[in-house]
Design an enzyme around this catalytic site. Structure first.
Site, short mmCIF file in Angstrom:
data_model
loop_
_atom_site.label_atom_id
_atom_site.label_comp_id
_atom_site.label_asym_id
_atom_site.label_seq_id
_atom_site.Cartn_x
_atom_site.Cartn_y
_atom_site.Cartn_z
N HIS A 180 0.89 -1.15 0.00
CA HIS A 180 0.00 0.00 0.00
C HIS A 180 0.94 1.21 0.00
O HIS A 180 1.53 1.53 1.03
CB HIS A 180 -0.87 -0.07 1.26
CG HIS A 180 -1.62 1.18 1.60
ND1 HIS A 180 -2.99 1.25 1.57
CD2 HIS A 180 -1.20 2.40 1.99
CE1 HIS A 180 -3.38 2.46 1.93
NE2 HIS A 180 -2.31 3.19 2.20
N ASP A 306 -10.45 -3.37 -4.12
CA ASP A 306 -10.23 -2.76 -2.81
C ASP A 306 -11.57 -2.57 -2.07
O ASP A 306 -11.78 -1.56 -1.40
CB ASP A 306 -9.47 -1.43 -2.94
CG ASP A 306 -8.94 -0.94 -1.60
OD1 ASP A 306 -9.04 -1.68 -0.60
OD2 ASP A 306 -8.44 0.20 -1.55
N PHE A 324 -11.64 5.72 5.48
CA PHE A 324 -11.40 5.65 4.03
C PHE A 324 -11.92 4.32 3.49
O PHE A 324 -11.84 3.30 4.16
CB PHE A 324 -9.89 5.73 3.76
CG PHE A 324 -9.28 7.05 4.13
CD1 PHE A 324 -9.19 8.07 3.19
CD2 PHE A 324 -8.78 7.28 5.41
CE1 PHE A 324 -8.61 9.29 3.52
CE2 PHE A 324 -8.20 8.49 5.75
CZ PHE A 324 -8.11 9.50 4.80
ZN ZN Z 1 -4.56 -0.02 0.50
#
Ligand code: ZN
Length: 427
Positions: A180, A306, A324
Protein backbone atom coordinates in the site's frame (compact mmCIF):
# COMPACT_ATOMS: atom_id res chain seq x y z
CA UNK A 1 -21.43 -37.68 -12.50
CA UNK A 2 -22.56 -34.09 -11.95
CA UNK A 3 -22.72 -32.33 -15.32
CA UNK A 4 -23.44 -28.81 -16.43
CA UNK A 5 -23.48 -27.54 -20.00
CA UNK A 6 -23.35 -23.80 -20.64
CA UNK A 7 -25.02 -23.41 -24.03
CA UNK A 8 -24.42 -20.90 -26.83
CA UNK A 9 -22.32 -18.36 -24.95
CA UNK A 10 -19.50 -16.32 -26.46
CA UNK A 11 -16.52 -17.95 -24.80
CA UNK A 12 -13.69 -15.51 -24.16
CA UNK A 13 -10.54 -17.02 -22.66
CA UNK A 14 -7.27 -15.11 -23.13
CA UNK A 15 -5.20 -18.10 -21.95
CA UNK A 16 -6.31 -20.08 -25.00
CA UNK A 17 -6.67 -17.07 -27.30
CA UNK A 18 -10.31 -18.10 -27.54
CA UNK A 19 -13.22 -15.90 -28.61
CA UNK A 20 -16.07 -17.82 -30.22
CA UNK A 21 -19.67 -18.87 -29.71
CA UNK A 22 -19.76 -22.44 -28.42
CA UNK A 23 -20.88 -24.67 -25.56
CA UNK A 24 -18.84 -25.29 -22.44
CA UNK A 25 -19.19 -28.62 -20.66
CA UNK A 26 -18.39 -29.08 -16.98
CA UNK A 27 -18.18 -32.47 -15.30
CA UNK A 28 -17.54 -33.10 -11.62
CA UNK A 29 -16.37 -29.56 -11.01
CA UNK A 30 -13.83 -29.51 -13.83
CA UNK A 31 -13.89 -28.02 -17.32
CA UNK A 32 -14.53 -30.95 -19.69
CA UNK A 33 -14.57 -29.36 -23.13
CA UNK A 34 -15.45 -26.41 -25.35
CA UNK A 35 -17.23 -27.36 -28.56
CA UNK A 36 -20.21 -26.61 -30.74
CA UNK A 37 -23.46 -28.45 -30.02
CA UNK A 38 -22.42 -30.47 -27.01
CA UNK A 39 -25.02 -33.13 -26.23
CA UNK A 40 -26.59 -32.03 -22.96
CA UNK A 41 -28.68 -35.14 -22.31
CA UNK A 42 -28.60 -35.91 -18.61
CA UNK A 43 -26.88 -32.62 -17.79
CA UNK A 44 -28.03 -29.41 -16.20
CA UNK A 45 -28.17 -26.69 -18.83
CA UNK A 46 -27.46 -22.97 -18.52
CA UNK A 47 -28.49 -20.96 -21.56
CA UNK A 48 -25.87 -18.26 -22.13
CA UNK A 49 -27.16 -17.06 -25.52
CA UNK A 50 -26.01 -13.50 -26.11
CA UNK A 51 -23.72 -13.58 -23.07
CA UNK A 52 -20.00 -13.77 -22.43
CA UNK A 53 -18.64 -16.92 -20.80
CA UNK A 54 -15.23 -16.26 -19.23
CA UNK A 55 -12.86 -17.87 -16.74
CA UNK A 56 -13.88 -17.11 -13.16
CA UNK A 57 -12.96 -13.56 -12.18
CA UNK A 58 -10.36 -13.06 -9.44
CA UNK A 59 -10.34 -10.03 -7.15
CA UNK A 60 -6.96 -9.93 -5.45
CA UNK A 61 -7.78 -7.03 -3.10
CA UNK A 62 -10.78 -7.34 -0.78
CA UNK A 63 -11.43 -6.48 2.87
CA UNK A 64 -13.72 -9.05 4.51
CA UNK A 65 -13.52 -7.59 8.06
CA UNK A 66 -13.67 -10.99 9.78
CA UNK A 67 -12.44 -11.57 12.42
CA UNK A 68 -13.10 -8.47 14.45
CA UNK A 69 -15.36 -6.17 12.46
CA UNK A 70 -18.26 -8.48 11.66
CA UNK A 71 -20.69 -5.56 11.90
CA UNK A 72 -19.15 -4.24 8.65
CA UNK A 73 -18.71 -7.50 6.72
CA UNK A 74 -18.15 -11.20 7.25
CA UNK A 75 -16.47 -13.83 5.14
CA UNK A 76 -19.97 -15.08 4.27
CA UNK A 77 -21.51 -11.72 3.30
CA UNK A 78 -18.40 -10.49 1.51
CA UNK A 79 -18.21 -13.69 -0.50
CA UNK A 80 -21.89 -13.35 -1.42
CA UNK A 81 -21.23 -9.84 -2.68
CA UNK A 82 -18.27 -11.23 -4.61
CA UNK A 83 -20.46 -13.87 -6.26
CA UNK A 84 -23.01 -11.17 -7.15
CA UNK A 85 -20.20 -9.19 -8.72
CA UNK A 86 -19.11 -12.11 -10.90
CA UNK A 87 -16.04 -13.03 -8.84
CA UNK A 88 -15.24 -16.68 -8.18
CA UNK A 89 -12.06 -16.02 -6.16
CA UNK A 90 -11.12 -13.23 -3.78
CA UNK A 91 -8.06 -12.47 -1.69
CA UNK A 92 -8.67 -10.91 1.71
CA UNK A 93 -6.37 -8.33 3.23
CA UNK A 94 -5.01 -8.93 6.75
CA UNK A 95 -6.22 -5.75 8.49
CA UNK A 96 -8.71 -7.58 10.67
CA UNK A 97 -8.85 -7.63 14.47
CA UNK A 98 -6.63 -9.43 15.32
CA UNK A 99 -4.48 -8.74 12.29
CA UNK A 100 -3.74 -11.81 10.18
CA UNK A 101 -0.08 -11.84 11.17
CA UNK A 102 0.22 -15.45 12.37
CA UNK A 103 -0.86 -18.94 11.36
CA UNK A 104 -3.67 -19.13 13.94
CA UNK A 105 -5.54 -16.24 12.35
CA UNK A 106 -4.78 -17.53 8.85
CA UNK A 107 -6.18 -20.96 9.77
CA UNK A 108 -9.26 -19.35 11.29
CA UNK A 109 -9.98 -17.48 8.04
CA UNK A 110 -9.34 -20.57 5.91
CA UNK A 111 -11.67 -22.61 8.11
CA UNK A 112 -14.47 -20.00 8.15
CA UNK A 113 -14.17 -19.62 4.39
CA UNK A 114 -14.44 -23.37 3.88
CA UNK A 115 -17.64 -23.43 5.93
CA UNK A 116 -19.38 -20.21 4.92
CA UNK A 117 -17.94 -18.67 1.77
CA UNK A 118 -19.74 -18.82 -1.56
CA UNK A 119 -16.53 -18.31 -3.55
CA UNK A 120 -12.86 -19.20 -3.11
CA UNK A 121 -11.25 -17.07 -0.41
CA UNK A 122 -7.46 -16.72 -0.20
CA UNK A 123 -5.98 -14.93 2.80
CA UNK A 124 -3.13 -12.46 2.48
CA UNK A 125 -0.85 -12.33 5.52
CA UNK A 126 0.59 -9.23 7.15
CA UNK A 127 4.17 -8.16 6.43
CA UNK A 128 4.78 -6.99 9.99
CA UNK A 129 3.35 -7.89 13.39
CA UNK A 130 0.04 -6.11 13.86
CA UNK A 131 0.90 -4.33 10.59
CA UNK A 132 2.67 -1.80 12.74
CA UNK A 133 5.75 -1.77 10.49
CA UNK A 134 8.28 -2.65 13.15
CA UNK A 135 8.91 -6.38 13.28
CA UNK A 136 8.29 -9.06 10.65
CA UNK A 137 5.16 -11.20 11.03
CA UNK A 138 5.26 -15.02 11.14
CA UNK A 139 5.42 -15.20 7.35
CA UNK A 140 6.71 -18.76 6.85
CA UNK A 141 4.13 -20.38 9.13
CA UNK A 142 1.35 -18.27 7.60
CA UNK A 143 2.41 -19.57 4.22
CA UNK A 144 2.03 -23.12 5.48
CA UNK A 145 -1.44 -22.19 6.75
CA UNK A 146 -2.48 -20.88 3.34
CA UNK A 147 -1.59 -17.25 2.66
CA UNK A 148 -0.95 -16.38 -0.97
CA UNK A 149 0.88 -13.05 -0.54
CA UNK A 150 1.97 -10.59 2.16
CA UNK A 151 0.82 -7.01 2.64
CA UNK A 152 0.23 -4.49 5.43
CA UNK A 153 -2.52 -2.98 3.26
CA UNK A 154 -4.33 -0.08 4.83
CA UNK A 155 -0.90 0.95 5.96
CA UNK A 156 2.47 1.10 4.23
CA UNK A 157 5.72 -0.32 5.58
CA UNK A 158 7.40 3.01 6.30
CA UNK A 159 10.80 1.65 7.37
CA UNK A 160 12.91 0.82 4.31
CA UNK A 161 15.12 -1.60 6.22
CA UNK A 162 12.10 -3.61 7.37
CA UNK A 163 10.59 -3.71 3.89
CA UNK A 164 13.93 -4.89 2.49
CA UNK A 165 14.03 -7.69 5.06
CA UNK A 166 10.46 -8.61 4.22
CA UNK A 167 11.31 -8.69 0.52
CA UNK A 168 14.19 -11.06 1.20
CA UNK A 169 11.85 -13.33 3.17
CA UNK A 170 9.17 -13.14 0.49
CA UNK A 171 11.71 -14.00 -2.20
CA UNK A 172 12.89 -17.06 -0.24
CA UNK A 173 9.29 -18.18 0.25
CA UNK A 174 8.25 -17.25 -3.31
CA UNK A 175 5.42 -15.02 -2.08
CA UNK A 176 4.50 -11.71 -3.72
CA UNK A 177 4.82 -8.63 -1.51
CA UNK A 178 1.92 -6.21 -2.02
CA UNK A 179 2.52 -2.64 -0.92
CA UNK A 180 0.00 0.00 0.00
CA UNK A 181 2.16 2.85 -1.31
CA UNK A 182 1.73 5.89 0.89
CA UNK A 183 4.36 7.94 2.68
CA UNK A 184 2.47 8.73 5.88
CA UNK A 185 4.49 11.86 6.59
CA UNK A 186 3.50 13.31 3.24
CA UNK A 187 -0.15 12.28 3.42
CA UNK A 188 -0.66 13.08 7.11
CA UNK A 189 -4.04 14.62 7.83
CA UNK A 190 -5.16 14.56 4.21
CA UNK A 191 -8.71 13.71 3.17
CA UNK A 192 -8.59 13.93 -0.63
CA UNK A 193 -6.18 14.44 -3.54
CA UNK A 194 -4.12 17.60 -3.14
CA UNK A 195 -4.93 19.98 -5.97
CA UNK A 196 -7.37 22.60 -7.20
CA UNK A 197 -10.36 20.59 -6.02
CA UNK A 198 -9.09 20.20 -2.46
CA UNK A 199 -8.45 23.92 -2.32
CA UNK A 200 -11.93 24.63 -3.67
CA UNK A 201 -13.56 22.33 -1.12
CA UNK A 202 -11.33 23.48 1.70
CA UNK A 203 -10.19 19.96 2.51
CA UNK A 204 -6.67 18.87 3.39
CA UNK A 205 -4.79 17.29 0.52
CA UNK A 206 -2.96 13.98 0.03
CA UNK A 207 -0.24 14.74 -2.51
CA UNK A 208 0.51 12.44 -5.42
CA UNK A 209 4.09 12.35 -4.13
CA UNK A 210 3.02 10.39 -1.03
CA UNK A 211 2.36 7.47 -3.39
CA UNK A 212 5.23 8.13 -5.79
CA UNK A 213 8.10 8.21 -3.31
CA UNK A 214 7.13 4.83 -1.95
CA UNK A 215 6.73 3.24 -5.37
CA UNK A 216 10.20 4.57 -6.23
CA UNK A 217 11.75 3.29 -3.00
CA UNK A 218 10.18 -0.13 -3.38
CA UNK A 219 11.22 -0.56 -7.01
CA UNK A 220 14.82 0.12 -6.00
CA UNK A 221 14.54 -2.47 -3.22
CA UNK A 222 12.74 -4.91 -5.51
CA UNK A 223 15.76 -4.85 -7.79
CA UNK A 224 18.12 -5.42 -4.87
CA UNK A 225 16.12 -8.38 -3.52
CA UNK A 226 14.60 -9.90 -6.66
CA UNK A 227 11.17 -10.03 -4.96
CA UNK A 228 7.83 -10.39 -6.74
CA UNK A 229 6.65 -6.89 -5.92
CA UNK A 230 3.09 -5.67 -6.51
CA UNK A 231 1.74 -2.12 -6.21
CA UNK A 232 -1.77 -2.13 -4.76
CA UNK A 233 -4.41 0.33 -6.06
CA UNK A 234 -2.08 2.39 -8.25
CA UNK A 235 -3.52 5.87 -8.77
CA UNK A 236 -0.81 8.37 -9.72
CA UNK A 237 0.49 9.07 -13.21
CA UNK A 238 4.10 9.04 -12.06
CA UNK A 239 3.66 5.69 -10.29
CA UNK A 240 2.31 4.20 -13.52
CA UNK A 241 5.41 5.52 -15.33
CA UNK A 242 7.70 4.01 -12.68
CA UNK A 243 6.05 0.58 -12.91
CA UNK A 244 6.46 0.73 -16.69
CA UNK A 245 10.15 1.55 -16.15
CA UNK A 246 10.58 -1.36 -13.71
CA UNK A 247 8.95 -3.78 -16.15
CA UNK A 248 11.19 -2.58 -18.96
CA UNK A 249 14.14 -3.29 -16.69
CA UNK A 250 12.94 -6.85 -16.33
CA UNK A 251 12.03 -6.64 -12.65
CA UNK A 252 9.23 -8.80 -11.24
CA UNK A 253 7.10 -5.73 -10.62
CA UNK A 254 3.32 -5.76 -11.16
CA UNK A 255 0.40 -3.50 -10.29
CA UNK A 256 -3.36 -3.32 -9.97
CA UNK A 257 -5.92 -0.54 -10.39
CA UNK A 258 -9.36 -0.20 -8.85
CA UNK A 259 -12.47 0.59 -10.89
CA UNK A 260 -12.98 3.86 -8.98
CA UNK A 261 -9.51 5.08 -9.92
CA UNK A 262 -10.22 4.73 -13.62
CA UNK A 263 -13.91 5.71 -13.39
CA UNK A 264 -13.80 8.78 -11.13
CA UNK A 265 -11.64 11.86 -10.60
CA UNK A 266 -11.43 14.30 -7.70
CA UNK A 267 -13.68 16.69 -9.62
CA UNK A 268 -16.48 14.06 -9.48
CA UNK A 269 -16.57 14.21 -5.69
CA UNK A 270 -19.90 15.26 -4.30
CA UNK A 271 -19.42 17.84 -1.66
CA UNK A 272 -18.33 16.18 1.59
CA UNK A 273 -19.89 12.84 0.58
CA UNK A 274 -17.77 10.26 2.39
CA UNK A 275 -18.64 7.65 -0.23
CA UNK A 276 -15.97 9.38 -2.31
CA UNK A 277 -13.36 9.16 0.41
CA UNK A 278 -10.76 6.44 -0.02
CA UNK A 279 -7.03 5.79 -0.08
CA UNK A 280 -5.40 6.50 -2.37
CA UNK A 281 -7.82 9.34 -3.05
CA UNK A 282 -9.62 10.01 -6.33
CA UNK A 283 -6.96 11.85 -8.28
CA UNK A 284 -6.83 14.43 -11.05
CA UNK A 285 -8.07 13.67 -14.57
CA UNK A 286 -4.51 13.27 -15.90
CA UNK A 287 -3.98 10.49 -13.34
CA UNK A 288 -7.24 8.82 -14.38
CA UNK A 289 -6.02 8.93 -17.97
CA UNK A 290 -2.63 7.50 -17.00
CA UNK A 291 -4.24 4.63 -15.06
CA UNK A 292 -6.53 3.90 -18.02
CA UNK A 293 -3.52 3.97 -20.33
CA UNK A 294 -1.66 1.61 -17.97
CA UNK A 295 -4.56 -0.83 -18.19
CA UNK A 296 -4.54 -0.64 -21.98
CA UNK A 297 -0.79 -1.14 -22.34
CA UNK A 298 -0.36 -3.93 -19.80
CA UNK A 299 1.64 -1.85 -17.31
CA UNK A 300 -1.22 -2.56 -14.94
CA UNK A 301 -1.78 -6.31 -14.62
CA UNK A 302 -5.09 -6.57 -12.81
CA UNK A 303 -8.30 -4.80 -11.90
CA UNK A 304 -8.89 -5.24 -8.16
CA UNK A 305 -11.70 -3.61 -6.24
CA UNK A 306 -10.23 -2.76 -2.81
CA UNK A 307 -13.76 -3.57 -1.55
CA UNK A 308 -13.73 -1.82 1.84
CA UNK A 309 -17.02 -2.07 3.72
CA UNK A 310 -17.78 0.41 6.52
CA UNK A 311 -21.10 0.49 8.35
CA UNK A 312 -23.34 3.52 7.90
CA UNK A 313 -22.67 4.96 11.32
CA UNK A 314 -18.96 5.31 10.59
CA UNK A 315 -19.47 6.85 7.16
CA UNK A 316 -22.11 9.31 8.46
CA UNK A 317 -19.74 11.38 10.57
CA UNK A 318 -18.21 14.65 9.43
CA UNK A 319 -16.11 14.11 6.33
CA UNK A 320 -12.78 14.54 8.12
CA UNK A 321 -13.64 11.84 10.66
CA UNK A 322 -14.99 9.24 8.23
CA UNK A 323 -12.89 6.17 7.51
CA UNK A 324 -11.40 5.65 4.03
CA UNK A 325 -12.78 3.07 1.60
CA UNK A 326 -15.78 2.06 -0.47
CA UNK A 327 -17.57 -1.10 -1.64
CA UNK A 328 -16.41 -2.43 -4.98
CA UNK A 329 -17.31 -6.04 -5.69
CA UNK A 330 -20.76 -5.62 -7.23
CA UNK A 331 -19.97 -2.70 -9.54
CA UNK A 332 -16.56 -3.69 -10.92
CA UNK A 333 -17.61 -5.42 -14.14
CA UNK A 334 -20.18 -2.72 -14.92
CA UNK A 335 -17.59 0.03 -14.48
CA UNK A 336 -14.97 -1.78 -16.54
CA UNK A 337 -17.47 -2.19 -19.38
CA UNK A 338 -18.60 1.44 -19.09
CA UNK A 339 -15.13 2.99 -19.02
CA UNK A 340 -13.00 0.57 -21.04
CA UNK A 341 -15.10 -1.60 -23.34
CA UNK A 342 -18.11 0.48 -24.43
CA UNK A 343 -16.04 3.55 -25.41
CA UNK A 344 -14.02 1.23 -27.65
CA UNK A 345 -10.76 1.61 -25.73
CA UNK A 346 -10.26 -2.05 -24.86
CA UNK A 347 -11.23 -5.31 -26.52
CA UNK A 348 -13.13 -7.90 -24.55
CA UNK A 349 -10.22 -10.32 -24.39
CA UNK A 350 -7.99 -7.78 -22.68
CA UNK A 351 -10.75 -6.76 -20.32
CA UNK A 352 -11.31 -10.38 -19.32
CA UNK A 353 -7.55 -10.83 -18.92
CA UNK A 354 -7.38 -8.04 -16.31
CA UNK A 355 -9.87 -9.97 -14.17
CA UNK A 356 -8.48 -13.47 -14.76
CA UNK A 357 -5.09 -14.32 -16.24
CA UNK A 358 -3.63 -11.01 -15.00
CA UNK A 359 -4.21 -11.50 -11.26
CA UNK A 360 -3.62 -15.27 -11.61
CA UNK A 361 -0.11 -14.55 -12.90
CA UNK A 362 0.65 -12.06 -10.13
CA UNK A 363 -0.34 -14.65 -7.54
CA UNK A 364 0.97 -17.73 -9.41
CA UNK A 365 -2.56 -19.16 -9.28
CA UNK A 366 -3.46 -22.19 -11.31
CA UNK A 367 -6.70 -20.37 -12.19
CA UNK A 368 -8.15 -17.84 -14.59
CA UNK A 369 -8.48 -20.30 -17.48
CA UNK A 370 -11.12 -22.49 -19.12
CA UNK A 371 -8.63 -25.11 -20.27
CA UNK A 372 -10.00 -28.66 -20.05
CA UNK A 373 -9.06 -30.24 -16.74
CA UNK A 374 -8.95 -26.99 -14.78
CA UNK A 375 -11.36 -26.26 -11.93
CA UNK A 376 -14.63 -25.03 -13.39
CA UNK A 377 -14.73 -21.47 -12.06
CA UNK A 378 -16.73 -19.52 -14.63
CA UNK A 379 -18.06 -15.98 -14.86
CA UNK A 380 -21.00 -15.28 -17.16
CA UNK A 381 -21.75 -11.64 -17.93
CA UNK A 382 -23.75 -9.57 -20.38
CA UNK A 383 -22.59 -6.59 -22.42
CA UNK A 384 -25.80 -4.69 -23.02
CA UNK A 385 -28.54 -5.33 -20.47
CA UNK A 386 -29.38 -2.20 -18.51
CA UNK A 387 -29.59 -2.27 -14.75
CA UNK A 388 -29.40 0.13 -11.86
CA UNK A 389 -27.20 -0.50 -8.84
CA UNK A 390 -29.27 -0.25 -5.66
CA UNK A 391 -26.82 -0.31 -2.77
CA UNK A 392 -29.65 -0.99 -0.35
CA UNK A 393 -30.02 -4.38 -1.98
CA UNK A 394 -26.31 -5.12 -1.86
CA UNK A 395 -25.31 -8.52 -0.51
CA UNK A 396 -22.54 -6.79 1.43
CA UNK A 397 -23.32 -5.85 5.02
CA UNK A 398 -22.32 -2.27 4.33
CA UNK A 399 -23.71 0.44 2.06
CA UNK A 400 -20.80 2.77 1.33
CA UNK A 401 -20.77 3.09 -2.46
CA UNK A 402 -20.65 6.21 -4.64
CA UNK A 403 -22.42 4.23 -7.36
CA UNK A 404 -25.83 3.95 -5.70
CA UNK A 405 -28.49 4.51 -8.39
CA UNK A 406 -25.87 4.38 -11.11
CA UNK A 407 -27.18 2.98 -14.40
CA UNK A 408 -25.03 0.28 -15.93
CA UNK A 409 -24.96 -1.28 -19.36
CA UNK A 410 -23.85 -4.89 -19.00
CA UNK A 411 -22.78 -6.74 -15.90
CA UNK A 412 -22.64 -10.11 -14.14
CA UNK A 413 -25.26 -12.73 -14.98
CA UNK A 414 -24.06 -15.94 -13.31
CA UNK A 415 -21.17 -17.06 -11.13
CA UNK A 416 -20.02 -20.65 -11.15
CA UNK A 417 -17.53 -22.02 -8.62
CA UNK A 418 -16.10 -25.52 -9.14
CA UNK A 419 -19.01 -26.35 -11.43
CA UNK A 420 -21.71 -25.12 -9.09
CA UNK A 421 -23.89 -22.10 -9.89
CA UNK A 422 -23.52 -19.98 -6.73
CA UNK A 423 -25.28 -16.86 -7.96
CA UNK A 424 -27.46 -15.75 -10.88
CA UNK A 425 -28.85 -12.32 -11.68
CA UNK A 426 -32.43 -13.53 -11.12
CA UNK A 427 -31.73 -15.17 -7.77
ZN1 ZN B 1 -4.56 -0.02 0.50
Amino acid sequence: MNKLVIKNGRIVDPTQNLDRVADLAIADGLIAETAENIDATGSNVFDASGMIVAPGFIDMHVHLREPGFEHAETIETGSRAAAAGGFTSICCMPNTQPVNDNATVTSYIVDRARRFAKVNVYPIGAITKNSSGEELAAIASMKQAGIVAISDDGRPVMNARIVRQAMEFATALDLPLIEHCEDLDLSAGGDMHEGLESTRLGLRGIPRSSEDVMVARDIILAEVTGVRYHVAHISSKYSVEMVAFAKKRGLKVTSEATPHHFALADSDMRRYDSNYKMKPPLRASEDVNAVTCGLLTGVIDAIATDHAPHPGAEKMQEFERCPFGILGLETAIGLALERLYHPGKMCLKNLVRLFTQGPARVLSFDKGTLRPGSVADVTVFGLDHEWTYDVNRSLSKSRNSPFHNHQFRGGPVATIVAGEIVWTANS
